[in-house]
Design an enzyme around this catalytic site. Structure first.
Site, PDB file in Angstrom:
ATOM      1  N   GLU A  89      -5.282   2.213  -3.679  1.00 30.35           N
ATOM      2  CA  GLU A  89      -3.694   2.349  -3.677  1.00 30.35           C
ATOM      3  C   GLU A  89      -2.983   1.164  -3.045  1.00 30.35           C
ATOM      4  O   GLU A  89      -2.135   1.139  -2.655  1.00 30.35           O
ATOM      5  CB  GLU A  89      -3.255   3.718  -3.055  1.00 30.35           C
ATOM      6  CG  GLU A  89      -4.015   4.469  -2.031  1.00 30.35           C
ATOM      7  CD  GLU A  89      -4.196   3.817  -0.903  1.00 30.35           C
ATOM      8  OE1 GLU A  89      -5.427   2.741  -0.710  1.00 30.35           O
ATOM      9  OE2 GLU A  89      -3.660   4.173   0.301  1.00 30.35           O
ATOM     10  N   ASP A 101       0.855  -1.168   0.071  1.00 28.43           N
ATOM     11  CA  ASP A 101       0.130   0.098  -0.074  1.00 28.43           C
ATOM     12  C   ASP A 101       0.910   1.339  -0.029  1.00 28.43           C
ATOM     13  O   ASP A 101       1.785   1.319   0.727  1.00 28.43           O
ATOM     14  CB  ASP A 101      -0.958  -0.069   1.191  1.00 28.43           C
ATOM     15  CG  ASP A 101      -1.950   0.786   1.049  1.00 28.43           C
ATOM     16  OD1 ASP A 101      -3.111   0.515   0.940  1.00 28.43           O
ATOM     17  OD2 ASP A 101      -1.676   2.129   1.379  1.00 28.43           O
TER      18      ASP A 101
HETATM   19  N1  LIG Z   1      -5.295   9.379  -8.034  1.00 28.13           N
HETATM   20  C1  LIG Z   1      -5.710   8.553  -7.666  1.00 28.13           C
HETATM   21  N2  LIG Z   1      -6.066   8.340  -6.247  1.00 28.13           N
HETATM   22  C2  LIG Z   1      -6.842   7.168  -5.823  1.00 28.13           C
HETATM   23  C3  LIG Z   1      -7.366   6.344  -6.870  1.00 28.13           C
HETATM   24  N3  LIG Z   1      -7.818   5.326  -5.968  1.00 28.13           N
HETATM   25  C4  LIG Z   1      -7.972   5.798  -4.602  1.00 28.13           C
HETATM   26  N4  LIG Z   1      -7.199   6.882  -4.532  1.00 28.13           N
HETATM   27  C5  LIG Z   1      -6.819   7.752  -3.529  1.00 28.13           C
HETATM   28  O1  LIG Z   1      -6.057   6.935  -2.585  1.00 28.13           O
HETATM   29  C6  LIG Z   1      -6.201   7.973  -1.276  1.00 28.13           C
HETATM   30  C7  LIG Z   1      -6.230   6.859  -0.162  1.00 28.13           C
HETATM   31  O2  LIG Z   1      -6.013   7.418   0.880  1.00 28.13           O
HETATM   32  P1  LIG Z   1      -6.021   6.749   2.364  1.00 28.13           P
HETATM   33  O3  LIG Z   1      -7.029   5.570   2.355  1.00 28.13           O
HETATM   34  O4  LIG Z   1      -6.378   7.913   3.362  1.00 28.13           O
HETATM   35  O5  LIG Z   1      -4.681   6.146   2.473  1.00 28.13           O
HETATM   36  P2  LIG Z   1      -3.121   7.219   2.492  1.00 28.13           P
HETATM   37  O6  LIG Z   1      -3.398   8.715   2.252  1.00 28.13           O
HETATM   38  O7  LIG Z   1      -2.385   6.288   1.381  1.00 28.13           O
HETATM   39  O8  LIG Z   1      -2.576   6.686   4.053  1.00 28.13           O
HETATM   40  P3  LIG Z   1      -2.084   5.473   4.531  1.00 28.13           P
HETATM   41  O9  LIG Z   1      -2.502   4.266   3.707  1.00 28.13           O
HETATM   42  O10 LIG Z   1      -2.381   5.347   5.855  1.00 28.13           O
HETATM   43  O11 LIG Z   1      -0.493   5.672   4.412  1.00 28.13           O
HETATM   44  C8  LIG Z   1      -7.393   8.604  -1.397  1.00 28.13           C
HETATM   45  O12 LIG Z   1      -7.172  10.020  -1.375  1.00 28.13           O
HETATM   46  C9  LIG Z   1      -8.160   8.131  -2.657  1.00 28.13           C
HETATM   47  O13 LIG Z   1      -8.815   9.360  -3.502  1.00 28.13           O
HETATM   48  C10 LIG Z   1      -7.145   6.235  -8.157  1.00 28.13           C
HETATM   49  O14 LIG Z   1      -7.480   5.546  -9.011  1.00 28.13           O
HETATM   50  N5  LIG Z   1      -6.285   7.541  -8.724  1.00 28.13           N
END
Ligand SMILES: Nc1nc2c(ncn2[C@@H]2O[C@H](COP(=O)(O)OP(=O)(O)OP(=O)(O)O)[C@@H](O)[C@H]2O)c(=O)[nH]1
Length: 415
Positions: free
Chosen positions: A305, A262
């Site tokens: 992600e 992740d």
């Molecule tokens: N650009 C983009 N962002 C995505 C996609 N799918 C998910 N996200 C973003 O991934 C982010 C995940 O955020 P969190 O679950 O808070 O995780 P994080 O900020 O990585 O924090 P930790 O995992 O705790 O380190 C969110 O802002 C989602 O909008 C995608 O297909 N494209």
């Protein structure tokens, strides 16, 4: 030798092409927009050829203008459309130079026939050589190699090239001095040519449409199994492939390790640089992941992600080394945002190796639990699930694929 009536073969060619046109034109595709320009052009070519053979069959019964001039022009036009359809099928485009070339081939029969003053033998030579050339283009285009040729490509392309050869031979035989050649003569080369034309009508009448459908099937399969942003397996496909890997590893008693990865603080990347940059980071990361593992391993995007990698035959030790290398390589990499700025990302990784009591759900849950421990313990690290693994069976002897030392990807280089 028993004789074959050429006129009857020509009638069959006419009726066969018209029936193919009818069948192709009335075929209802599953998706409304699936009737591609390839099948449309191919369908029209059958109509032109059906009409052409009909007019040629009526030679002697209707004015020569209709049978000779209109009939031959329609025939060449129909074969030219086949060539254009096949080219589009092969390359996805219809280049203007090819349209000009096949149009020139259709029109070339007028000057080559002395503007209508040629005798029957000369007309046979001209028509045969032009038709052979156009079939040559079709056969070559059908055999065009994309990723790998399918057996159907070999059948349709090979038969078309064979026919081009037979028709060309007919032209050369007719050009031999002293030959009195006419459309309905039942000599050996005539019989061979019209039989070949008839048989090819059966094979490639539906062949190119089948090829087009085969290709649509491949496209649908890619849409159904690949993640559109990163190109790796989507969640559903990953689950299916992991199930197969797990069954095989349990049956054959070799190790299988699951890596859950992740991106850290990915929300900040999106918030700071925008979603397109976030997308570029995901795309780059998927590529680094694929570069870090073996071809037999399966990389899947299982969440926004979050990615997972099923590592076939990798013991916990080996998987830990791979995971550590991937983590370090990502931490050392940058994704360029613009010519002056680039984003640094890190990943947290959880590993779990298959045990006797595991199914897909428990293995995934254990890898996920290890991943969340990596997050809790400060991120940018690898954590291992504590359960005992299967004894290591066969080990991989191939070297691990190397990651680029300092990969820098640009958002513009997205999927
Ligand atoms: N650009 C983009 N962002 C995505 C996609 N799918 C998910 N996200 C973003 O991934 C982010 C995940 O955020 P969190 O679950 O808070 O995780 P994080 O900020 O990585 O924090 P930790 O995992 O705790 O380190 C969110 O802002 C989602 O909008 C995608 O297909 N494209």
């Amino acid at each position: 030798m028993p004789s074959v009536d050429i006129r009857t073969l020509i009638l069959l060619l006419g009726l066969g092409n018209l029936l193919l046109f009818l069948a192709l034109a009335s075929f209802r595709f599953v998706q409304a927009d699936a009737r591609s320009s390839v099948t449309r052009t191919w369908t029209l070519s059958k109509l032109l050829q059906g009409l052409a053979w009909g007019l040629l069959w009526l030679r002697g019964e209707i004015p020569p203008f209709w049978s000779i001039e209109v009939g031959n022009t329609l025939l060449l036009g129909g074969v030219a459309l086949e060539a254009l359809a096949a080219w589009r099928f092969a390359t996805g485009r219809t280049p203007r130079w090819l349209v000009v070339l096949v149009a020139a081939a259709v029109l070339a029969r007028y000057p080559l026939n002395g503007l209508g003053n040629a005798d029957a033998a000369q007309r046979v030579v001209v028509a045969s050589l032009l038709v052979a050339g156009l079939f040559g283009v079709t056969g070559w285009a059908v055999l065009w190699k994309r990723v790998e040729r399918t057996p159907l490509q070999f059948v349709v392309g090979g038969c078309t090239l064979l026919l081009a050869g037979v028709v060309m031979l007919r032209g050369l035989v007719a050009a031999w001095p002293g030959q009195g050649f006419a459309l309905f003569d039942a000599n050996f080369i005539q019989v061979a040519t019209f039989l070949a034309l008839f048989l090819l009508m059966l094979v490639n009448g539906v062949g190119v449409v089948l090829l087009d459908t085969e290709r649509s099937g491949e496209r649908l399969n890619t849409l159904a199994t690949r993640d559109s942003l990163t190109g790796v397996s989507n969640h559903r496909d990953f689950q299916r492939r992991l199930r197969v890997m797990l069954a095989s590893a349990s049956r054959n008693r070799y190790p299988l390790t699951l890596m859950a990865v992740d991106l850290d603080h990915f929300k900040q990347v999106n918030d700071t640089y925008g979603h397109p940059v976030g997308d570029a980071v995901l795309h780059s990361f998927a590529q680094w992941c694929e570069a870090a593992v073996r071809e037999s391993d399966v990389v899947g995007r299982v969440g926004g992600e979050e990615f997972m990698v099923g590592m076939n035959g990798a013991s916990l030790e080996e998987a830990t080394a791979i995971a550590e290398r991937l983590r370090a390589a990502v931490a050392a990499s940058r994704v360029a945002v613009n010519p002056r700025e680039s984003v640094e990302v890190t990943v947290s990784i959880g590993l779990a190796t298959l045990t006797d009591s595991d199914d897909v759900a428990t293995l995934v849950a254990r890898a996920d639990a290890a991943l969340y421990r990596a997050k809790r313990n400060g991120r940018n690290r690898v954590e291992i699930d504590g359960q005992v693994s299967l004894p290591t069976g066969q080990r991989w002897r191939e070297p691990m694929s190397e990651l680029p030392v300092d990969p820098v990807a640009r958002p513009a280089a997205g999927p």
